[in-house]
Design a protein around this motif. Structure first.
Motif, PDB file in Angstrom:
ATOM      1  N   SER A   1       0.875  -1.173   0.000  1.00  0.00           N
ATOM      2  CA  SER A   1       0.000   0.000   0.000  1.00  0.00           C
ATOM      3  C   SER A   1       0.914   1.227   0.000  1.00  0.00           C
ATOM      4  O   SER A   1       2.124   1.077  -0.106  1.00  0.00           O
ATOM      5  N   SER A   2       0.409   2.409   0.162  1.00  0.00           N
ATOM      6  CA  SER A   2       1.231   3.592  -0.146  1.00  0.00           C
ATOM      7  C   SER A   2       2.443   3.743   0.760  1.00  0.00           C
ATOM      8  O   SER A   2       2.420   3.325   1.920  1.00  0.00           O
ATOM      9  N   ILE A   3       3.498   4.284   0.175  1.00  0.00           N
ATOM     10  CA  ILE A   3       4.762   4.472   0.901  1.00  0.00           C
ATOM     11  C   ILE A   3       5.202   5.933   0.805  1.00  0.00           C
ATOM     12  O   ILE A   3       4.831   6.651  -0.118  1.00  0.00           O
ATOM     13  N   ASP A   4       6.026   6.354   1.763  1.00  0.00           N
ATOM     14  CA  ASP A   4       6.658   7.674   1.726  1.00  0.00           C
ATOM     15  C   ASP A   4       7.801   7.645   0.718  1.00  0.00           C
ATOM     16  O   ASP A   4       8.502   6.634   0.639  1.00  0.00           O
ATOM     17  N   PRO A   5       8.037   8.748  -0.014  1.00  0.00           N
ATOM     18  CA  PRO A   5       9.187   8.759  -0.938  1.00  0.00           C
ATOM     19  C   PRO A   5      10.494   8.390  -0.239  1.00  0.00           C
ATOM     20  O   PRO A   5      11.338   7.698  -0.810  1.00  0.00           O
ATOM     21  N   ALA A   6      10.629   8.787   1.018  1.00  0.00           N
ATOM     22  CA  ALA A   6      11.898   8.543   1.741  1.00  0.00           C
ATOM     23  C   ALA A   6      12.250   7.052   1.774  1.00  0.00           C
ATOM     24  O   ALA A   6      13.424   6.674   1.696  1.00  0.00           O
ATOM     25  N   LEU A   7      11.231   6.193   1.838  1.00  0.00           N
ATOM     26  CA  LEU A   7      11.504   4.749   1.920  1.00  0.00           C
ATOM     27  C   LEU A   7      12.238   4.256   0.676  1.00  0.00           C
ATOM     28  O   LEU A   7      13.100   3.384   0.749  1.00  0.00           O
ATOM     29  N   ALA A   8      11.908   4.847  -0.468  1.00  0.00           N
ATOM     30  CA  ALA A   8      12.516   4.391  -1.728  1.00  0.00           C
ATOM     31  C   ALA A   8      13.970   4.845  -1.860  1.00  0.00           C
ATOM     32  O   ALA A   8      14.639   4.525  -2.846  1.00  0.00           O
ATOM     33  N   LEU A   9      14.453   5.592  -0.868  1.00  0.00           N
ATOM     34  CA  LEU A   9      15.875   5.986  -0.879  1.00  0.00           C
ATOM     35  C   LEU A   9      16.691   5.066   0.014  1.00  0.00           C
ATOM     36  O   LEU A   9      17.895   5.244   0.186  1.00  0.00           O
ATOM     37  N   ASP A  10      16.032   4.078   0.602  1.00  0.00           N
ATOM     38  CA  ASP A  10      16.685   3.143   1.519  1.00  0.00           C
ATOM     39  C   ASP A  10      17.196   1.935   0.735  1.00  0.00           C
ATOM     40  O   ASP A  10      16.403   1.196   0.121  1.00  0.00           O
ATOM     41  N   ASP A  11      18.496   1.705   0.715  1.00  0.00           N
ATOM     42  CA  ASP A  11      19.088   0.615  -0.091  1.00  0.00           C
ATOM     43  C   ASP A  11      18.470  -0.742   0.233  1.00  0.00           C
ATOM     44  O   ASP A  11      18.163  -1.537  -0.662  1.00  0.00           O
ATOM     45  N   ALA A  12      18.276  -1.011   1.528  1.00  0.00           N
ATOM     46  CA  ALA A  12      17.734  -2.323   1.919  1.00  0.00           C
ATOM     47  C   ALA A  12      16.323  -2.507   1.360  1.00  0.00           C
ATOM     48  O   ALA A  12      15.964  -3.582   0.866  1.00  0.00           O
ATOM     49  N   PHE A  13      15.530  -1.425   1.380  1.00  0.00           N
ATOM     50  CA  PHE A  13      14.169  -1.517   0.815  1.00  0.00           C
ATOM     51  C   PHE A  13      14.245  -1.775  -0.691  1.00  0.00           C
ATOM     52  O   PHE A  13      13.549  -2.649  -1.225  1.00  0.00           O
ATOM     53  N   ILE A  14      15.106  -1.041  -1.372  1.00  0.00           N
ATOM     54  CA  ILE A  14      15.220  -1.203  -2.830  1.00  0.00           C
ATOM     55  C   ILE A  14      15.680  -2.625  -3.174  1.00  0.00           C
ATOM     56  O   ILE A  14      15.177  -3.248  -4.118  1.00  0.00           O
ATOM     57  N   ARG A  15      16.581  -3.177  -2.366  1.00  0.00           N
ATOM     58  CA  ARG A  15      17.038  -4.549  -2.598  1.00  0.00           C
ATOM     59  C   ARG A  15      15.850  -5.521  -2.490  1.00  0.00           C
ATOM     60  O   ARG A  15      15.611  -6.349  -3.360  1.00  0.00           O
TER      61      ARG A  15
END
Ligand code: SF4
Length: 455
Positions: free
Chosen positions: A243-257
């Motif tokens: 569901s919706s996420i904050d833009p800041a989360l997409a700057l987190d390497d572990a999340f992107i992985r």
């Protein structure tokens, strides 16, 4: 006895209603549509905009005219106002505060034991439950159980599964009432999330939507990226939609992985709210216009052309023409496949309620119109890029009126498939054949039409 349900608002409200409906169904109640009238109607309300509250009031009036007893809960359920609204019918209106909504999971048993479904008995029952709840509450416990009692064994109103993992919020964005009505952030323990997801997988669900007020605030023994890793390691086949996420989360390497895993659906909904740094600062949002751009790039690196959508509020106090043009420009530059735009709504109890420099609603609505036009062209452009390609899709509910059955592609495109060829349940590969508005009648509700992929 039968029961009807009406839900306003977010995915959290949707899954909470699904759970309550599930408890009634397992308690031997037949679920009916509230339009036809019912013995009991449950209305789950939302408070995010004044429009949502107005709509709730209309639904309350209609429900009281058709149903014997109406149970009101959710984020805008407040005793005084609604009772006044109900007037002579107030006797049949029972209000359960949103923070005690889970008590409704126990109501079928009370009704089965007593058969007492009229307003007076249910109010007494609710008061007793609230008193008992208050006595047993332990505010220090970081993962209280009651918010996570919503775990339906089946979904009556959705064909996909939803999994609630977090509730409440520790932030206080200037326009938002959520922390006031849902309280501080609480998370379901990671091991329990995994157990519930495994159960959904075992029961044949192909996709689960991880649902929260704010996924970034998840902390059930791990942060959100850590939870995704655990869920992907601990299951085999089920796909995860966020569901919706904050833009800041997409700057987190572990999340992107974690997000680059093929079982994470290529669909991200960013709560952006504005493209002007001045407005973002006034809203109390913890990121800038530039970080939104970087977040979108990271997501596009992690996935093959994911469906990226965003939320935008127009007309926030102080949003002058220049600030709006910045927002529109950002939405154009980032080529969102979807823009959920809505006019600022002054909410009681929020910081923005008393801000000066208010923007006339007429102008805010005009700006919404401009962004929705941008959204339509962005979505069509996005769908056009997928023409002729094959995607995984799941069926969405039963075939209604047209030749086509609705399916949701992994990249969130809505696809119409000739109904007699669609498997009754389960994911399937689908070749995307044509954009909607082609000469195939009845495709208006879809982005595209498609066929089950051969071989
Ligand atoms: S992050 Fe902000 S907008 Fe989102 S729920 Fe929390 S306070 Fe509301």
């Amino acid at each position: 006895m039968n029961a009807a349900f009406y839900t306003l608002g977010c995915k959290l409200n949707q899954i909470e209603t699904e759970s309550i409906a599930d408890a009634f169904r397992r308690g031997g109640f037949s679920l009916v549509s509230w339009e036809q009238g019912a013995d009991l109607a449950v209305i789950n309300t939302c408070t995010v905009t004044s429009r949502a509250e107005q709509k709730a009031r209309r639904v309350i009036r209609l429900a009281l005219s058709r149903c014997k007893t109406v149970l009101l809960t959710g984020c805008s359920a407040r005793s005084g106002e609604e009772a006044a609204l109900a007037g002579s019918r107030a006797e049949r209106l029972v209000i359960i505060p949103g923070t005690a909504k889970d008590t409704l999971l126990d109501l079928p048993r009370f009704l089965a034991d007593t058969g007492k479904a009229e307003g007076r008995s249910l109010r007494a029952w609710a008061a007793e439950r609230l008193r008992a709840g208050a006595e047993n509450a332990d505010p220090e416990k970081k993962t209280p159980k009651r918010q996570f009692r919503f775990n339906p064994s089946n979904f009556s109103f959705h064909s996909r599964a939803f999994l609630k993992i977090q509730d409440g919020c520790d932030r206080s964005c200037a326009y938002c009432r959520v922390p006031l009505v849902r309280g501080r952030s609480v998370s379901l323990d990671a091991a329990e999330v995994l157990a519930r997801l495994r159960d959904l997988e075992t029961r044949g669900f192909d996709e689960a939507v991880l649902t929260a007020v704010n996924l970034c605030q998840y902390e059930g023994g791990r942060n959100f990226a850590g939870l995704l890793e655990l869920l992907l390691e601990g299951t085999e086949r089920i796909a995860l939609r966020l569901s919706s996420i904050d833009p800041a989360l997409a700057l987190d390497d572990a999340f992107i992985r974690a997000a680059s895993d093929r079982r994470i659906r290529p669909h991200f909904h960013l709560s952006v709210q504005s493209g002007s740094d001045a407005v973002l600062a006034a809203m109390g949002r913890p990121y800038t216009r530039d970080s939104v751009g970087r977040a979108v790039s990271r997501l596009r690196e992690a996935k093959d052309d994911p469906f990226i959508a965003c939320d935008i509020i127009t007309g926030f106090p102080g949003e002058d023409e220049g600030a709006f043009l910045e927002t529109r420009a950002l939405c154009g530059e980032l080529d969102f496949a979807g823009i959920h735009a809505f006019p600022f709504s002054r909410r009681p109890g929020t910081r923005a309620f008393s801000l000066k420099n208010r923007v006339p609603e007429r102008l805010a609505v005009l700006r919404v119109g401009e962004l929705l036009a941008l959204s339509r062209t962005g979505r069509r452009r996005y769908a056009g890029r997928w023409l002729g390609k094959t995607v995984e899709a799941v069926r969405l509910g039963e075939q209604k009126k047209s030749l086509f059955c609705a399916a949701l592609a992994d990249n969130y495109l809505k696809v119409g498939i000739k109904s007699d060829r669609l498997p009754p349940r389960g994911a399937f590969l689908c070749e995307l054949k044509a954009l909607n508005g082609g000469d195939n009648g009845g495709t208006e509700n879809f982005d595209m039409t498609g066929e089950i992929a051969r071989g």
